[in-house]
Every structure is written in C-alpha cells, then in structure tokens.
Write a protein that holds these residues in place. Structure first.
Motif: not given
Length: 173
Positions: A155-171
């Motif tokens: 799963q990818i969450d991007i905050e374009h205005e802040k130029k940052q994001g997080e990724i998340y994986w669950n089996p």
C-alpha cells in the motif's frame, strides 16, 4: 537443390554452435556461482539462488543481527569480492521491518529478487509488516518507486505537497 541443402546444413551448424556456446556459458556461470557461494557463506547466510528478469543467475544472502537486516544480491557474472551488487537495508521495529534504503543498479530485476527474499525473511521471522518511507530525495524517481512497490503488493500513501510518503506491506494482502 544442392544450394538449399547447403543452406540448411549451415543453419544447423550455426544452431549447434549457439547451443555449444550457451552450454559453455552456463557451465562457466555454475563454476562462478559455486566459487561465489563459498566466499559469501564465510560471512553471510545464503538465502537462495535465483534468476533476474534478464535470466541472469544471482546469489541472495542476508546479514541479520536482530536489529538490522540486509538482504543482498550478487550477480554471478563476476567474482565475489566482498561487496554486494544490490541490497535492501532495513531495521526491526517491534512487529515490523522498516526499509531504510534500497541500493544498487536499477532496472535489472535485482530489486524484485531482493524484495521477494525480504518478504520471505520477514515471514520466517514472524514479522507482521514491512514498512518504509518515501522522502524528498526519492522524488526524482517517484514514478519508478510507486511502480515497484505496487508490483510487490505494498500500500502506498503519498503526500505530494510535502514530498513524502509511506509504504506498507502485510502478508495477508
């Protein structure tokens, strides 16, 4: 008719030469792989042997001290000299592994192989999640990162205005 037969024979000879060349190349790769495995096993845990999207043989290995985890890969085309060709560096944080950095040449299939082994390693360690950050320095290759993580079911969450994001994986995805 004689001309056709000669052309057929020359094609057949060329095919034989190609097969012999492929066999000799494979034989050399196996020899190199055996020698590389011996050297890598002196320092690290061998996780497996795999092939990239270009059908290149690679050795995948890990160093894991319970706090930091490195999944590394060495291409069997060159002798192992103590350095990896590609790696994913991560650290443990409670019930997850957090990816700190992915290092190495892109677009050779190395990342896909290492990510596969990181996921397997996480499951073997009973780690429930793999997480990571996308930071400002990643912004010049954001599209490539998004493609890579989506391909590996993150799963990818991007905050374009802040130029940052997080990724998340669950089996269980």
């Amino acid at each position: 008719m004689n001309y056709t037969l000669s052309a057929f024979e020359s094609k057949e000879d060329k095919k034989k030469e190609e097969i012999i060349e492929e066999f000799e190349d494979l034989e050399f790769q196996i020899f190199r792989m055996r020698e590389n495995i011996k050297e890598i096993a002196k320092r690290s845990q061998i996780l497996g042997i795999d092939q990239t999207k270009e059908q290149k043989w690679v050795i995948v290995y890990a160093e894991d001290d319970g706090n930091l985890c490195k999944i590394m890969l060495h291409d069997c085309e060159t002798p192992y000299n103590g350095k990896w060709d590609f790696s994913i560096h991560a650290q443990y944080d409670e019930n997850k592994i957090h990816i700190d950095d992915i290092r190495g040449e892109e677009n050779r299939g190395f990342g896909t192989v290492c990510m596969k082994y990181l996921k397997e390693h996480a499951e073997d360690q009973n780690v429930q999640y793999i997480t990571g950050d996308i930071v400002k320095r990643d912004w010049d290759h954001l599209d490539r990162l998004i493609h890579f993580y989506k391909k590996h079911n993150f799963q990818i969450d991007i905050e374009h205005e802040k130029k940052q994001g997080e990724i998340y994986w669950n089996p269980s995805f």
